[in-house]
Design an enzyme around this catalytic site. Structure first.
Site, PDB file in Angstrom:
ATOM      1  N   THR A  91       0.861  -1.182   0.000  1.00  0.00           N
ATOM      2  CA  THR A  91       0.000   0.000   0.000  1.00  0.00           C
ATOM      3  C   THR A  91       0.895   1.228   0.000  1.00  0.00           C
ATOM      4  O   THR A  91       1.983   1.194   0.577  1.00  0.00           O
ATOM      5  CB  THR A  91      -0.858  -0.048   1.275  1.00  0.00           C
ATOM      6  OG1 THR A  91      -1.741  -1.141   1.154  1.00  0.00           O
ATOM      7  CG2 THR A  91      -1.627   1.237   1.517  1.00  0.00           C
ATOM      8  N   ARG A 130     -14.739  -7.132   0.266  1.00  0.00           N
ATOM      9  CA  ARG A 130     -14.020  -6.641   1.454  1.00  0.00           C
ATOM     10  C   ARG A 130     -13.381  -5.267   1.188  1.00  0.00           C
ATOM     11  O   ARG A 130     -12.784  -5.026   0.140  1.00  0.00           O
ATOM     12  CB  ARG A 130     -12.929  -7.664   1.812  1.00  0.00           C
ATOM     13  CG  ARG A 130     -12.051  -7.292   3.004  1.00  0.00           C
ATOM     14  CD  ARG A 130     -10.756  -6.630   2.596  1.00  0.00           C
ATOM     15  NE  ARG A 130      -9.870  -6.418   3.740  1.00  0.00           N
ATOM     16  CZ  ARG A 130      -8.825  -5.609   3.737  1.00  0.00           C
ATOM     17  NH1 ARG A 130      -8.520  -4.931   2.664  1.00  0.00           N
ATOM     18  NH2 ARG A 130      -8.073  -5.475   4.803  1.00  0.00           N
ATOM     19  N   VAL A 131     -13.502  -4.378   2.146  1.00  0.00           N
ATOM     20  CA  VAL A 131     -12.842  -3.072   2.086  1.00  0.00           C
ATOM     21  C   VAL A 131     -12.001  -2.923   3.353  1.00  0.00           C
ATOM     22  O   VAL A 131     -12.476  -3.214   4.456  1.00  0.00           O
ATOM     23  CB  VAL A 131     -13.878  -1.918   2.004  1.00  0.00           C
ATOM     24  CG1 VAL A 131     -13.176  -0.567   2.015  1.00  0.00           C
ATOM     25  CG2 VAL A 131     -14.734  -2.054   0.746  1.00  0.00           C
ATOM     26  N   GLY A 132     -10.762  -2.494   3.186  1.00  0.00           N
ATOM     27  CA  GLY A 132      -9.865  -2.338   4.336  1.00  0.00           C
ATOM     28  C   GLY A 132      -9.893  -0.918   4.883  1.00  0.00           C
ATOM     29  O   GLY A 132     -10.861  -0.178   4.691  1.00  0.00           O
ATOM     30  N   ASP A 133      -8.817  -0.563   5.547  1.00  0.00           N
ATOM     31  CA  ASP A 133      -8.765   0.741   6.220  1.00  0.00           C
ATOM     32  C   ASP A 133      -8.390   1.894   5.293  1.00  0.00           C
ATOM     33  O   ASP A 133      -8.693   3.050   5.601  1.00  0.00           O
ATOM     34  CB  ASP A 133      -7.733   0.699   7.355  1.00  0.00           C
ATOM     35  CG  ASP A 133      -6.336   0.375   6.823  1.00  0.00           C
ATOM     36  OD1 ASP A 133      -6.215  -0.601   6.043  1.00  0.00           O
ATOM     37  OD2 ASP A 133      -5.380   1.087   7.170  1.00  0.00           O
ATOM     38  N   GLY A 151      -1.180  -1.870   6.680  1.00  0.00           N
ATOM     39  CA  GLY A 151      -1.153  -3.068   7.527  1.00  0.00           C
ATOM     40  C   GLY A 151      -2.462  -3.812   7.437  1.00  0.00           C
ATOM     41  O   GLY A 151      -3.246  -3.604   6.502  1.00  0.00           O
ATOM     42  N   THR A 152      -2.713  -4.659   8.394  1.00  0.00           N
ATOM     43  CA  THR A 152      -3.933  -5.458   8.384  1.00  0.00           C
ATOM     44  C   THR A 152      -5.129  -4.549   8.678  1.00  0.00           C
ATOM     45  O   THR A 152      -5.411  -4.194   9.824  1.00  0.00           O
ATOM     46  CB  THR A 152      -3.856  -6.561   9.458  1.00  0.00           C
ATOM     47  OG1 THR A 152      -3.276  -5.993  10.630  1.00  0.00           O
ATOM     48  CG2 THR A 152      -2.986  -7.710   8.986  1.00  0.00           C
ATOM     49  N   GLY A 153      -5.837  -4.186   7.622  1.00  0.00           N
ATOM     50  CA  GLY A 153      -6.838  -3.131   7.681  1.00  0.00           C
ATOM     51  C   GLY A 153      -7.920  -3.340   8.717  1.00  0.00           C
ATOM     52  O   GLY A 153      -8.407  -2.378   9.311  1.00  0.00           O
TER      53      GLY A 153
HETATM   54  N1  ASP Z   1      -4.219  -1.672   4.846  1.00  0.00           N
HETATM   55  C1  ASP Z   1      -4.495  -2.286   3.569  1.00  0.00           C
HETATM   56  C2  ASP Z   1      -5.824  -3.004   3.665  1.00  0.00           C
HETATM   57  O1  ASP Z   1      -6.090  -3.623   4.680  1.00  0.00           O
HETATM   58  C3  ASP Z   1      -3.463  -3.265   3.151  1.00  0.00           C
HETATM   59  C4  ASP Z   1      -2.053  -2.847   3.334  1.00  0.00           C
HETATM   60  O2  ASP Z   1      -1.758  -1.774   3.860  1.00  0.00           O
HETATM   61  O3  ASP Z   1      -1.192  -3.588   2.912  1.00  0.00           O
HETATM   62  O4  ASP Z   1      -6.561  -2.995   2.703  1.00  0.00           O
END
Ligand code: ASP
Length: 359
Positions: A225, A253-256, A276-278
């Site tokens: 990202t 799915r939608v992340g952060d 990171g892990t959204g």
């Molecule tokens: N934060 C992003 C998401 O969860 C992924 C990432 O930053 O690698 O969609």
């Protein structure tokens, strides 16, 4: 400071930062006169020395250096932080090494669904898009949502109609295709016991991908990202983020990254972009939480960033990192082994780093 925490402005590091990859471009300013600053990330993950070949590592450093050049050029000429953010993120979206725009990860159904957001700190205007599949530069679309629509967040097809109405570049979905991301998704789909999707229409003929390269992507959690926080000469702090999300994501799915407050936030002189892990970043509202710890609890930037990333996020089991600008001073904090990152400010000069043993 924890082993995994790196803040570029730490006292005494400035000299060390000069060790960073210095540019030949000075834009006619010495660091004393420089009133603008920029900080950039290209994702966080298990990025450790010795796991990447020299050429790959050099390519990442070159890309981060070029990103700094592009941002520095806009800001040193009096351009706005929004222009710097958009210029740098467009470049990173076009670079297939990063998980944004071309080179984004695939969903388990074999699509690239892109998310992006942008926010300005002075009036807290913001724009975001989620799940777009045909817009070459999702960051430009997020900015258009902020500046040209009455809304903050658009998704999917509607967002694409809006992009067309704004004359933004629309591409075929296969434009985003890269072989290594495709192979990485297939591997994940196999692990999950899902059916393999069909190779997308318009994708190039299959090419072999080195198994080692896939291992690296998995250790990077397929992060990659991209995000930028900048302050311009007029004092405007703004932040932006763009991503393809997580490999083999399912069900829309939608992340952060497109969530204002989680993946991107700017308020006054504080701006943050996350990676990171959204799912964890959303629940912790990471980006806003850091700025608010500074504004409301009076913590300094390092303590606030570390408190959220090392302590709170870590305790929940989330991994990743953030970049931050506060009052023009850049910094970062991550709880993974590495993060692609770069900064340029009066305090730090130019810094380009990947591993945790670098500034
Ligand atoms: N934060 C992003 C998401 O969860 C992924 C990432 O930053 O690698 O969609």
């Amino acid at each position: 400071m924890s082993a995994y925490t790196q803040i570029a402005i730490a006292a005494g590091l400035a000299a060390g930062l000069a060790l960073g990859h210095c540019s030949s471009k000075a834009y006619g300013q010495n660091s004393q006169e420089q009133s603008w600053s920029i900080v950039i990330h290209g994702g966080a993950g298990v990025i450790e020395r010795g796991q990447m070949d020299e050429a790959t590592e050099a390519a990442y450093r070159d890309a981060l250096n070029h990103a700094l050049d592009l941002g520095g050029e806009v800001l040193s000429q009096g351009g706005s932080s929004l222009d710097a953010i958009e210029t740098v993120i467009r470049y990173l979206e076009d670079d297939p090494k990063f998980n944004a725009g071309r080179g984004a990860v695939f969903t388990s159904e074999g699509h690239n669904e892109l998310d992006a957001s942008i926010m300005r700190g002075d009036n807290r205007q913001a724009g975001a898009v989620a799940g777009v599949t045909r817009v070459r530069h999702p960051i430009a679309l997020a900015r258009a949502v902020m500046e040209q629509s009455p809304h903050v967040m658009l998704m999917g097809e509607g967002a694409e109609h809006f992009a067309a109405s704004q004359d933004l570049e629309i591409v075929a979905p296969s434009y985003f295709f890269t072989e290594r991301r495709w192979a990485s998704m297939l591997r994940r789909v196999d692990q999950l016991g899902l059916e393999r999707p069909m190779r997308p229409e318009g994708a190039p003929d299959p090419m072999p991908v080195q198994e080692g390269a896939l291992d690296i992507m998995e250790r990077e959690h397929a992060f990659g990202t991209v995000g930028v926080v900048a302050r311009d000469q007029a004092g405007l702090t703004a932040a932006g983020t763009s991503t393809g999300g997580t490999t083999a994501k399912q069900w829309g799915r939608v992340g952060d990254s497109p969530i204002i407050g989680a993946g991107t936030y700017a308020e006054g002189a504080c701006g943050v972009s996350s990676t990171g892990t959204g799912e964890y970043f959303i629940r912790l509202n990471v980006a806003a939480r850091i700025c608010q710890r500074i504004a409301l609890a009076g913590e300094d930037m390092q303590a606030a960033a570390d408190g959220v990333i090392q302590d709170e996020l870590g305790v929940m089991g989330g991994d990743g990192g953030i970049i931050i600008l506060y009052d023009g001073a850049p910094g970062w904090s991550y709880n993974t082994a590495g993060m692609y990152r770069a900064a340029w400010s009066a305090q730090t000069g130019r810094v380009v780093s990947i591993y945790s043993d670098e500034p």
